[in-house]
Design an enzyme around this catalytic site. Sequence first.
Site, PDB file in Angstrom:
ATOM      1  N   GLY A 189      38.616  37.751  37.257  1.00 29.08           N
ATOM      2  CA  GLY A 189      38.102  36.406  36.967  1.00 29.08           C
ATOM      3  C   GLY A 189      37.288  35.862  38.117  1.00 29.08           C
ATOM      4  O   GLY A 189      36.377  35.055  37.916  1.00 29.08           O
ATOM      5  N   GLU A 202      40.774  44.543  35.906  1.00 30.37           N
ATOM      6  CA  GLU A 202      41.642  44.175  34.789  1.00 30.37           C
ATOM      7  C   GLU A 202      42.226  45.386  34.046  1.00 30.37           C
ATOM      8  O   GLU A 202      43.367  45.357  33.602  1.00 30.37           O
ATOM      9  CB  GLU A 202      40.864  43.306  33.784  1.00 30.37           C
ATOM     10  CG  GLU A 202      40.587  41.885  34.237  1.00 30.37           C
ATOM     11  CD  GLU A 202      39.292  41.749  35.014  1.00 30.37           C
ATOM     12  OE1 GLU A 202      38.788  40.620  35.150  1.00 30.37           O
ATOM     13  OE2 GLU A 202      38.784  42.776  35.516  1.00 30.37           O
ATOM     14  N   ALA A 238      42.322  35.957  37.894  1.00 26.03           N
ATOM     15  CA  ALA A 238      43.256  35.029  37.243  1.00 26.03           C
ATOM     16  C   ALA A 238      44.604  35.141  37.952  1.00 26.03           C
ATOM     17  O   ALA A 238      44.875  36.131  38.631  1.00 26.03           O
ATOM     18  CB  ALA A 238      43.409  35.417  35.779  1.00 26.03           C
ATOM     19  N   GLU A 284      33.952  37.118  37.569  1.00 29.10           N
ATOM     20  CA  GLU A 284      33.402  36.419  36.393  1.00 29.10           C
ATOM     21  C   GLU A 284      32.911  35.016  36.787  1.00 29.10           C
ATOM     22  O   GLU A 284      31.876  34.555  36.301  1.00 29.10           O
ATOM     23  CB  GLU A 284      34.453  36.384  35.285  1.00 29.10           C
ATOM     24  CG  GLU A 284      34.712  37.763  34.686  1.00 29.10           C
ATOM     25  CD  GLU A 284      35.899  37.797  33.753  1.00 29.10           C
ATOM     26  OE1 GLU A 284      35.701  38.179  32.582  1.00 29.10           O
ATOM     27  OE2 GLU A 284      37.012  37.422  34.176  1.00 29.10           O
TER      28      GLU A 284
END
Length: 685
Positions: free
Chosen positions: A101, A124, A62, A104
């Site tokens: 992310g 994270e 992210a 992910e």
Amino acid sequence: MSPITTQRHGDILIVTSNNPPVNALGHAVREGLVKAMDEADADETVKAVVVICEGNTFFAGADISEFGKPMQMPMLPMVVDRIEACTKPVVAAIHGTALGGGLEVALACHYRVAVPDAKLGTPEVKLGILPGAGGTQRLPRVVGVPKALEMVATGNPIGAKEAHDLGLVDRLIEGDLTQHAVAFAEEVRDVRPIPRSSERDDKLAEARANPALFDEFRKANAKKFRGFDAPEATIKAVEAAVAKPYAEGVLDERRLFMELMTGTQARAQQYFFFAERKASKIEGLPEDTKPRDIKRVGVIGAGTMGGGISMNFLSAGIPVTIVEMEQAALDRGTGIMRKNYEATASKGKVTAEQVEGAMGLLNPTLDFGTLAECDLIIEAVFENMDVKKDVFTRLDKIAKPGAILASNTSYLNIDEIAAATSRPQDVLGLHFFSPANIMKLLEIVRGAKTAPDVLVTAMQLAKKIRKVAVVAGVCYGFIGNRMLIPRQMQAMQLLLEGATPEQVDKVHVEFGMPMGPFQMADLAGIDIGWHRDPNRIENIRDKLCAMERWGQKKGAGFYDYDDKRRPSPSPVVAEVIEEFRQKAGIEKREITDQEIMERTIYTMVNEGAKILEEGMAQRASDIDVVWVYGYGWPVYRGGPMFWADTVGLKEIVAGLERQRERLGSDFSLSKLLTNKAEAGEKLTR
Ligand code: T1G
């Protein structure tokens, strides 16, 4: 122009992201990915999809710079669900890193191919959060629970080869990634059903049969996770993946994610992410300053520091000439370096070939003259100004023109050392921290005459030897050690007034430091910097040194140590303290933990603010980087400057005012600190 573009290769739709520098999953990227999936589903001539990134890396997660700002739709969880729902097989083509992310997104893709040197991970937890877009639910379903637990709770990435062995990567790609990814997509375009990670269950069986593995994992990592909120939350999220169907587990993940994201630890660790990167930027230098070429490094002194410093360069493939005055000292120093390398090899962190490769680059010598062939020479001799000036005077005579001359002094005046040469523009401080081959921090001390290209060279070299470097000005103790002085002084004074070493250290350990001032003194050695005259006893430290209580290495210091080096309170030290208390005519009194905090940590903040107002640090966040990487300040508190802002500068000033009388006549409040407190401002902004 969207950073996401699509193009056709036969019946394969190639979705490309071009969002430098690291393809962060910012709003435009998220929006573009959803549109691309819509395009794939809407066009029946599309049989499969490849998702690939331009630049250095696949999606590195992210966009951290968006955190704390209002989030724009689509949010990442919706993007990954949209990718997984695609009715055509989607192949992630991974190079560089697939992090957070980014992994992910890859897990939502139905297949993953990667180049062998790619890294995949969920960092994270290092930002005080957890994977919030299905990662804690999909990863255990693909790699199994033990591996997923390790990846999400530690945040450490794995290599593509290991990922392939685990089934996280379906194929390792040698050669052109796009071409091979398209070929792979063509192979799987008709495979049905399409494999969706969230629907898998097979890899959860082991954990369902042995739910105790979660508590075993907690126990095994308790010391490492001490003080952090995020690791426990990651474990709970993976427990939910095992205990609940995907649709429910992902709700637990979201709840745990939001609890962390709104916490102070996440803010501190995300602040620190950018602080670490800002530290490498040197202000006030011409943009086009070119670094000097460093092909060979010279190190003077093969003691603990000289040996550790040399290992950094050898490990980076840079030849080192190490100079000593006596053969015995030289043999001892190089012997310890080899032992350290072999210890690292025994843990499987390096190979025997790498050990031989590194030691093969070392040229041990008693001949000071050989330093003439070096491009950078680092002095690591006894911490005494006259000794250092003598070394630099000699160096000035033999070092080649353009060679950089550096001192590893921990406290002394770099300008005074530089003045012992005819080339002060080539002189700076390179302050490594012990053990120098392990500690990440490097203070680059900028002398009044240090040339811009010398600074740029040092900063670039720091990256090459995997150090986090911070620029410091010339003052006693630079940034880190200068702030340590008021802490150590107050800690000693508190003993006279009634505190015990254990009480003071407990406050620091509970605060999150790896150890307190007295445990640290015992580890480093109380005799460091001692005048070595057992008859001259002016304070508690002199007395302990005269009693040969030099710390852990002597089995006794401020604490007594058993044969496993475990500390216990010392009745002998208590007597010594009582003796000096009476000599000083001080009445023993109750000392609160808050008073210890104010006198040993608030004073550090005050000294940090002085360093800032004097321009001895470029920015407040640099001071935080020094303390996190050099002194074990807990990163979940951001660093002394960031932490002071969270406590509130008004409170810091008030606390120091409360203690002013006890802080001694030479104590003064930083003007910057009081001004910012009055103005309601922060140190870190
Ligand atoms: N967001 C925003 N900026 C980033 C960024 C990111 N994720 N990663 C790097 N940058 C900037 C960085 O500040 C620097 O800027 C430049 O890019 C180069 O970085 C839901 C919520 C990828 C291994 O934690 O680990 O996904 O200083 O100097 O050494 O689950 O960057 O030049 O102005 O570090 O080559 C999880 C973070 C996010 C990975 C490259 N992802 N990045 O290292 O370059 S949370 C991460 C890195 C998440 C989801 C959650 C490294 C790197 P500037 P750099 P590098």
